[in-house]
Design an enzyme around this catalytic site. Structure first.
Site, short mmCIF file in Angstrom:
data_model
loop_
_atom_site.label_atom_id
_atom_site.label_comp_id
_atom_site.label_asym_id
_atom_site.label_seq_id
_atom_site.Cartn_x
_atom_site.Cartn_y
_atom_site.Cartn_z
N GLU A 1 1.39 21.18 29.66
CA GLU A 1 -0.34 20.94 29.27
C GLU A 1 -0.87 20.21 28.51
O GLU A 1 -1.62 19.09 28.79
CB GLU A 1 -0.46 22.48 29.71
CG GLU A 1 -0.26 22.97 31.07
CD GLU A 1 -0.75 24.46 31.18
OE1 GLU A 1 -1.37 24.88 32.16
OE2 GLU A 1 -1.13 25.29 29.73
N ASP A 2 -0.29 20.33 26.83
CA ASP A 2 -0.98 19.17 25.58
C ASP A 2 0.29 19.25 24.83
O ASP A 2 0.33 20.21 23.78
CB ASP A 2 -1.75 20.55 25.24
CG ASP A 2 -2.91 19.58 24.26
OD1 ASP A 2 -2.59 19.30 23.93
OD2 ASP A 2 -4.02 20.57 24.25
N PRO A 3 1.17 18.01 25.00
CA PRO A 3 2.04 17.67 24.41
C PRO A 3 1.58 17.88 22.90
O PRO A 3 0.23 16.76 22.46
CB PRO A 3 2.72 16.59 24.14
CG PRO A 3 2.05 16.30 25.91
CD PRO A 3 1.16 17.11 26.02
#
Length: 423
Positions: free
Chosen positions: A165-167
């Site tokens: 989702e949010d590297p």
């Protein structure tokens, strides 16, 4: 093996990764990298006591070339690391945390894949990891095996999904994240039930005790453990110097120069850490994980890279705090063995099992003592490298006799005294 930088009154001696990785400019695996039979050099810098750390596991994933360029990207943000971590947690879904059974957990993987929020290759890796981890924990005979598997794998899949989702992008020097989510304890909880402590041993515990309260551990981590979504959550709980492995430096020719520059920045970060003292750096002088002999199938420490070892030795010698090099052997490949050959692409499959492990460290070995009779710098470098390799191999063979040959404590030698300090 490892290198220690410390105060004049201090001496010292895990993962993953490689000193060879630094030779291109200068970990991690791991290194922890995945767990494999291994050896390390440890660079230690000591001025004050600090927290202990431990190895971390490496899993698998297939990665696009564009993502690799983000490994040690220099970014500036108005948010502090903790604020940024809090932001990620606030915006994160609870898909996996809300599951209470194996069926729900596996169903959640499929639902997120069908919704397009989870890449199919990552989903396959997550499901395979779950089944392999479950089988390994069941091997242990732990009466709470099902509970342990569900608890740990719920956390693992949740962290992996968060990174999808949010590297998270690692800086050249990454400090272990302990809040708002404690990635260090997350890694500890995952690996602990895989270790058969009845068949595990520590060599020369007295050397460890001498430096236990005087150091802070740092791992040199290769690009695979800081770019693979199934590895990254474990790496986030460790202090890491992020580098590109020498073995994979030229995998993608157009990225070679970028990797070299990134490693140069990481080397500078290491120099600053050693200069400040209270540091211990774990490195693999062969450039990565050990693998079995292709003919005999026997595991052994891979030959050390003399140029990489010499680079790190000189780095330790020129730091403001005194540097010390200690040969370290680690045998744990059965828990998470690497692929039989070095693979260019990320995406290797990893088996997991419940097994004994061994760790041993030998007293400090100094370059001046070993190279005193050498005729030139090249001979001195090679002589020193071979001396360290010989000591590491000796320790490794003792651990192998104790664990694989079932000799236990009787495998001890005059140079390697085995013990089980947890008993």
């Amino acid at each position: 093996m490892f290198i220690l930088s410390g105060s004049p009154s201090t001496t010292f001696f895990r993962p993953r990764v490689s000193s060879s990785s630094l030779s291109s400019s200068s970990s991690s695996s791991s290194s922890s990298s995945s767990l494999s039979s291994s050896y390390r050099l440890c660079l230690v810098s000591v001025r004050s006591s600090a927290r202990k750390s431990s190895a971390c596991p490496c899993l698998f994933y297939s990665l696009k070339v564009s993502a690799m360029a983000e490994l040690v990207k220099d970014t500036e943000s108005s948010l502090s690391p903790i604020q940024n971590a809090q932001r990620r947690e606030t915006n994160h879904s609870r898909t996996f945390l809300n599951t209470t059974t194996e069926e729900e957990l596996l169903c959640a993987i499929r639902k997120e894949t069908e919704a397009g929020r989870l890449p199919s290759n990552v989903a396959s890796g997550m499901e395979e990891l779950y089944r392999n981890y479950k089988n390994a924990i069941l091997q242990s005979g732990n009466p709470k095996a099902d509970e342990i598997v569900l608890s740990n794998m719920t956390a693992v899949l949740d962290r992996v999904f968060l990174d999808i989702e949010d590297p998270f992008v690692f800086s050249p020097y990454h400090k272990a994240m302990r809040e708002p989510f404690d990635y260090y304890m997350f890694g500890q909880n995952y690996i602990r039930p895989l270790v058969d402590f009845r068949n595990s041993y520590v060599g020369n515990i007295s050397v460890f005790k001498d430096i236990e309260e005087k150091i802070q551990q740092t791992y040199i981590a290769g690009d695979r453990v800081v770019t693979d979504p199934l590895c990254k959550p474990f790496s986030m709980g460790r202090n890491l110097i992020c580098v590109y492995s020498k073995k994979h430096m030229n995998d993608v020719p157009e990225l070679t120069e970028m990797k070299r520059k990134a490693n140069t920045r990481s080397l500078k970060e290491m120099a600053l850490l050693l200069r400040g003292g209270s540091q211990i750096v774990w490195i693999a002088p062969s450039g990565g994980r050990d693998r079995p002999d292709p003919v005999t199938g026997e595991w052994y420490p891979a030959p050390f890279d003399a140029s990489s070892l010499d680079n790190l030795r000189r780095l330790a010698e020129h730091s403001a705090a005194p540097g010390h090099i200690y040969p370290l052997a680690l045998l744990c490949h059965n828990i998470m063995p690497p692929p039989l050959q070095v693979e260019k692409e990320i995406g290797e499959k990893r088996m997991i099992s419940f097994h004994g492990t061994g760790l041993s460290v030998a007293p400090e070995i100094t370059f001046s003592d070993i190279s005193a009779s050498c005729q030139n710098p090249e001979e001195a470098r090679e002589t020193y490298t071979q001396a360290l390799y010989k000591i590491v191999t000796e320790q490794y063979n003792v651990l192998k006799s104790a664990i694989h040959c079932k000799q236990g404590l009787k495998a001890s030698t005059p140079n390697v005294s085995l013990s089980q300090p947890w008993n």
